[in-house]
Design a protein around this motif. Sequence first.
Motif, PDB file in Angstrom:
ATOM      1  N   GLN A   2      66.024  58.408  95.603  1.00 31.49           N
ATOM      2  CA  GLN A   2      65.501  59.651  95.058  1.00 31.49           C
ATOM      3  C   GLN A   2      64.717  59.352  93.789  1.00 31.49           C
ATOM      4  O   GLN A   2      64.597  58.230  93.356  1.00 31.49           O
TER       5      GLN A   2
ATOM      6  N   ARG B 102      57.876  66.594  96.844  1.00 31.24           N
ATOM      7  CA  ARG B 102      58.168  67.770  96.028  1.00 31.24           C
ATOM      8  C   ARG B 102      58.626  68.970  96.835  1.00 31.24           C
ATOM      9  O   ARG B 102      59.247  69.878  96.299  1.00 31.24           O
TER      10      ARG B 102
ATOM     11  N   ARG C 271      63.762  69.851 100.533  1.00 28.52           N
ATOM     12  CA  ARG C 271      64.925  70.543  99.997  1.00 28.52           C
ATOM     13  C   ARG C 271      65.994  69.526  99.616  1.00 28.52           C
ATOM     14  O   ARG C 271      66.202  68.528 100.290  1.00 28.52           O
ATOM     15  N   ILE C 272      66.646  69.808  98.525  1.00 28.49           N
ATOM     16  CA  ILE C 272      67.694  68.937  98.015  1.00 28.49           C
ATOM     17  C   ILE C 272      69.038  69.437  98.512  1.00 28.49           C
ATOM     18  O   ILE C 272      69.314  70.639  98.495  1.00 28.49           O
TER      19      ILE C 272
ATOM     20  N   VAL D 226      68.434  74.811  96.242  1.00 24.25           N
ATOM     21  CA  VAL D 226      69.254  73.661  96.633  1.00 24.25           C
ATOM     22  C   VAL D 226      70.228  74.068  97.733  1.00 24.25           C
ATOM     23  O   VAL D 226      70.845  75.143  97.669  1.00 24.25           O
TER      24      VAL D 226
ATOM     25  N   TYR E 243      70.114  68.320  90.227  1.00 21.82           N
ATOM     26  CA  TYR E 243      68.763  68.680  90.680  1.00 21.82           C
ATOM     27  C   TYR E 243      67.707  67.914  89.880  1.00 21.82           C
ATOM     28  O   TYR E 243      66.762  67.350  90.447  1.00 21.82           O
ATOM     29  N   ASP E 244      67.867  67.878  88.565  1.00 23.07           N
ATOM     30  CA  ASP E 244      66.899  67.192  87.714  1.00 23.07           C
ATOM     31  C   ASP E 244      66.836  65.700  88.018  1.00 23.07           C
ATOM     32  O   ASP E 244      65.767  65.095  87.971  1.00 23.07           O
TER      33      ASP E 244
ATOM     34  N   ARG F 265      65.301  65.468  91.858  1.00 22.90           N
ATOM     35  CA  ARG F 265      63.926  65.953  91.983  1.00 22.90           C
ATOM     36  C   ARG F 265      62.948  65.151  91.136  1.00 22.90           C
ATOM     37  O   ARG F 265      61.862  64.789  91.607  1.00 22.90           O
ATOM     38  N   SER F 266      63.304  64.870  89.894  1.00 25.28           N
ATOM     39  CA  SER F 266      62.321  64.266  88.997  1.00 25.28           C
ATOM     40  C   SER F 266      62.745  62.922  88.423  1.00 25.28           C
ATOM     41  O   SER F 266      62.023  62.330  87.628  1.00 25.28           O
TER      42      SER F 266
END
Length: 342
Positions: free
Chosen positions: A29, A35, A38-39, A69, A309-310, A313-314
């Motif tokens: 990840q 982008r 879905r997580i 999410v 999530y952070d 995702r990033s």
Amino acid sequence: MSRPPFLSTPSCTVAVLAAIATLGACTTQGPEMHRTARISVAYIQKQGDQQYFRDEAAGARARASELGVDLDVVDVGTDAARTLDAVRSAAARGANGVVVAVPDPALGPQLVRIAYDARIELLASDDQICADLDDPSVCARQKLVPRVGFSGSRMGEAVGRRAAQEYRTTGWKAADTRIVAAARMDLSVCRERIDAAKLAFLRDGGQVRTLNVSTDNTPDGARSAVASTTAAEAGNPEHWVVWGCNDENVEGGIAALRAAGVAEADVIGVGLGGYLACRGWQHGERFAMRAALSISGREVGALAVQTMYDKVRSGRPFPAEAFAPTAMVDPETWRASGATCD
């Protein structure tokens, strides 16, 4: 993917057990993740029947809905085997990350291994776990799994200070008073809270004999354990101060003393959680629970999902620890504090 620094040894086993930042570094990840994908996150919880953990699940679900999410909340009770199975199942379903509130911190090394092998993120919720030791209290800092929750020492200190404040206003004598410190003592987070409360009380209230009572962190378990311990206490103390790892311990301790014939006015209870303490307060009752440190399971659940999530995702690194806010409340202030009482 380049080999992260902690995987410098040729042994995969050693690499896994040496890990902590391992999990984020070893997954696929991060910033390169598509982008629009879905997580998927699994939130594995102990004691899901307790109010705090119900609140935590609700907060996690609410934040997951906001972020889009896919969240699966699993209650494993106090079963270690179910916890490991739940994490394996989440990995098999393709979850990007797992948040775990462990029933037993000794599961830490096994959880780290499972997450590493499955190449998924691992985040601890509430209780600390260690990558290579059963007992996180003696774990090297760099091997502690990143955690979302509360600072045990700060919480315990707040409880001890408030208990000392209440004690000083009574005029009770130390010789006629006992402190009941009730908690599941094999949990490092509980010991941290209890020890901090003792030190704060000693500083602000003076020396009072303390009875350490080992419980299962439930009201019924605390009531039974406190009843046995206090019944055997010599000196026939007239007054009691009760604190514990959570509201459940204090409620159970107060119930045990009440059943033994101790008057409510002769007991100072200071809860940790506030979610049980407020149930009597909201009806205008005045009883031995004089105050409680209000903590929000909803905020911890939301923070855990946001943190995961952070990361997924990033690629934002997990903080070593992320703390939700707390506030000391009592019958006069709990409503104004914004605390909820389900």
